[in-house]
Design a protein around this motif. Structure first.
Motif, PDB file in Angstrom:
ATOM      1  N   ARG A 155      95.237  64.817  10.671  1.00 37.16           N
ATOM      2  CA  ARG A 155      96.436  64.121  10.182  1.00 37.16           C
ATOM      3  C   ARG A 155      96.268  63.946   8.683  1.00 37.16           C
ATOM      4  O   ARG A 155      95.246  63.420   8.212  1.00 37.16           O
ATOM      5  CB  ARG A 155      96.577  62.768  10.886  1.00 37.16           C
ATOM      6  CG  ARG A 155      97.786  61.948  10.432  1.00 37.16           C
ATOM      7  CD  ARG A 155      99.082  62.481  11.013  1.00 37.16           C
ATOM      8  NE  ARG A 155     100.159  61.496  10.875  1.00 37.16           N
ATOM      9  CZ  ARG A 155     101.309  61.729  10.229  1.00 37.16           C
ATOM     10  NH1 ARG A 155     101.530  62.912   9.673  1.00 37.16           N
ATOM     11  NH2 ARG A 155     102.231  60.789  10.166  1.00 37.16           N
ATOM     12  N   HIS A 156      97.244  64.400   7.919  1.00 32.15           N
ATOM     13  CA  HIS A 156      97.221  64.315   6.451  1.00 32.15           C
ATOM     14  C   HIS A 156      95.966  64.977   5.869  1.00 32.15           C
ATOM     15  O   HIS A 156      95.331  64.428   4.974  1.00 32.15           O
ATOM     16  CB  HIS A 156      97.314  62.856   5.989  1.00 32.15           C
ATOM     17  CG  HIS A 156      98.615  62.195   6.348  1.00 32.15           C
ATOM     18  ND1 HIS A 156      99.834  62.672   5.915  1.00 32.15           N
ATOM     19  CD2 HIS A 156      98.870  61.097   7.095  1.00 32.15           C
ATOM     20  CE1 HIS A 156     100.792  61.879   6.382  1.00 32.15           C
ATOM     21  NE2 HIS A 156     100.238  60.921   7.102  1.00 32.15           N
ATOM     22  N   THR A 216      94.033  67.981   3.737  1.00 28.14           N
ATOM     23  CA  THR A 216      94.348  68.848   2.607  1.00 28.14           C
ATOM     24  C   THR A 216      94.061  70.309   2.975  1.00 28.14           C
ATOM     25  O   THR A 216      93.338  70.595   3.936  1.00 28.14           O
ATOM     26  CB  THR A 216      93.507  68.481   1.386  1.00 28.14           C
ATOM     27  OG1 THR A 216      92.115  68.739   1.693  1.00 28.14           O
ATOM     28  CG2 THR A 216      93.681  67.008   1.016  1.00 28.14           C
ATOM     29  N   SER A 241      99.949  68.918   9.698  1.00 28.21           N
ATOM     30  CA  SER A 241      99.300  67.608   9.791  1.00 28.21           C
ATOM     31  C   SER A 241      99.963  66.567   8.900  1.00 28.21           C
ATOM     32  O   SER A 241      99.732  65.375   9.065  1.00 28.21           O
ATOM     33  CB  SER A 241      97.815  67.718   9.443  1.00 28.21           C
ATOM     34  OG  SER A 241      97.599  67.796   8.043  1.00 28.21           O
ATOM     35  N   LYS A 242     100.793  67.027   7.976  1.00 31.86           N
ATOM     36  CA  LYS A 242     101.557  66.092   7.139  1.00 31.86           C
ATOM     37  C   LYS A 242     102.604  65.351   7.954  1.00 31.86           C
ATOM     38  O   LYS A 242     102.960  64.208   7.665  1.00 31.86           O
ATOM     39  CB  LYS A 242     102.225  66.862   6.003  1.00 31.86           C
ATOM     40  CG  LYS A 242     103.085  66.028   5.072  1.00 31.86           C
ATOM     41  CD  LYS A 242     103.698  66.896   3.983  1.00 31.86           C
ATOM     42  CE  LYS A 242     104.598  66.091   3.050  1.00 31.86           C
ATOM     43  NZ  LYS A 242     105.206  66.959   1.990  1.00 31.86           N
ATOM     44  N   TYR A 243     103.083  66.013   9.020  1.00 26.97           N
ATOM     45  CA  TYR A 243     104.198  65.470   9.790  1.00 26.97           C
ATOM     46  C   TYR A 243     103.800  64.977  11.171  1.00 26.97           C
ATOM     47  O   TYR A 243     104.528  64.184  11.785  1.00 26.97           O
ATOM     48  CB  TYR A 243     105.288  66.535   9.938  1.00 26.97           C
ATOM     49  CG  TYR A 243     105.811  67.006   8.604  1.00 26.97           C
ATOM     50  CD1 TYR A 243     106.660  66.209   7.845  1.00 26.97           C
ATOM     51  CD2 TYR A 243     105.426  68.234   8.082  1.00 26.97           C
ATOM     52  CE1 TYR A 243     107.125  66.626   6.611  1.00 26.97           C
ATOM     53  CE2 TYR A 243     105.884  68.669   6.850  1.00 26.97           C
ATOM     54  CZ  TYR A 243     106.730  67.854   6.113  1.00 26.97           C
ATOM     55  OH  TYR A 243     107.182  68.264   4.869  1.00 26.97           O
ATOM     56  N   THR A 288     100.248  64.563  14.212  1.00 27.06           N
ATOM     57  CA  THR A 288      98.823  64.633  14.484  1.00 27.06           C
ATOM     58  C   THR A 288      98.525  65.899  15.286  1.00 27.06           C
ATOM     59  O   THR A 288      99.092  66.110  16.361  1.00 27.06           O
ATOM     60  CB  THR A 288      98.359  63.402  15.270  1.00 27.06           C
ATOM     61  OG1 THR A 288      98.629  62.229  14.492  1.00 27.06           O
ATOM     62  CG2 THR A 288      96.869  63.477  15.557  1.00 27.06           C
TER      63      THR A 288
END
Length: 260
Positions: free
Chosen positions: A122-123, A125, A213-215, A217
């Protein structure tokens, strides 16, 4: 980077994971997503039945993620990933049948490099993305083009990609590969129909993992089917479709008619 071949298989009615070497499977304790822990038991590859490498995965698909495929489809190269999902019930494994729908008119193969997630993401890079990937397998994004086009005209895409058996994956997972340089070959009845390389991806695997993973999980065992090279085409009953990624192996599936 070290590489392992991780196989999900059935022996005497029980499903197991094992690490393959020289035709022998070293059986694992539990799931490889929880760690590679060998049980000490061994099975011969020729004495087991291969299963889909992941049981009932969530599947994220990518449209028009190869430049040459966008060109053959007369589509612009997308500005953002064109993401759709396939249901877990579409998954079949190596040598399992692809069922040609009784009402099907134009069903296509799409050979694809498929990412198998290994860690919750999640989130993340792009720089960290591959650290969340477990490995890679071969995939075939079978598609009903007639239904797909009807859905797409209204801005959606699900049923045309989601029939039972329309998501062959396998034969196993290979870890430690470079997803930026993998050859993808698809054969129909032994004739090469696709021969591409992931160097032609519009959006790279690290980008896709970070983007998704920005949007939402991402979970261990999730699959990302990264898109298909140029050369897609129709299948027919009694065809045999092979998707080969040389660093992984060959995923082979016969096509059968839907039973009435």
């Amino acid at each position: 980077m070290s590489s392992l071949t991780v196989v999900r298989y059935e022996r005497e009615g029980q499903a197991h994971y094992g690490v393959l070497a020289d035709g022998v499977l070293e059986r694992l304790v539990g799931s490889p997503f929880e760690g590679i822990v060998k049980s000490g038991e061994r099975d011969r590859l020729d004495a087991v039945r291969l299963l889909p490498p992941v049981a009932q995965p969530r599947i994220f698909g990518l449209g028009y993620n190869y430049r040459a495929h966008s060109q053959e489809s007369q589509k612009a190269v997308p500005e953002i990933p064109v993401v759709f999902m396939k249901p877990s019930t579409c998954v079949v494994g190596h040598e399992d049948a692809i069922v040609y729908p009784s009402h099907g008119e134009n069903i296509h193969f799409e050979g694809e490099l498929t990412v198998v997630m290994g860690k919750t993401a999640r989130h993340v890079t792009e720089a960290d993305a591959l650290g969340h990937v477990f490995g890679y397998t071969c995939g075939n994004d079978i598609s009903d083009r007639v239904l797909q086009r009807r859905e797409s005209s209204f801005g959606c895409l699900l049923a045309g990609k989601g029939y039972d058996t329309f998501g062959p994956i396998g034969p196993w997972i290979v870890t430690g590969l470079d997803p930026a340089d993998q050859r993808i070959i698809t054969r129909v009845n032994g004739t090469v129909r696709q021969d591409g390389n992931s160097r032609d991806l519009v959006f790279s695997v690290p980008f896709l993992v970070a983007y998704l993973s920005k949007y939402m999980t991402l979970l261990p065992g999730d699959l990302i089917m990264t898109g298909t090279p140029a050369g897609v085409g129709p299948i027919s009953v009694d065809d045999v479709i092979e998707v080969e990624i040389p660093a992984i192996g060959v995923l082979r599936n016969p096509v059968v008619a839907e039973a009435h």
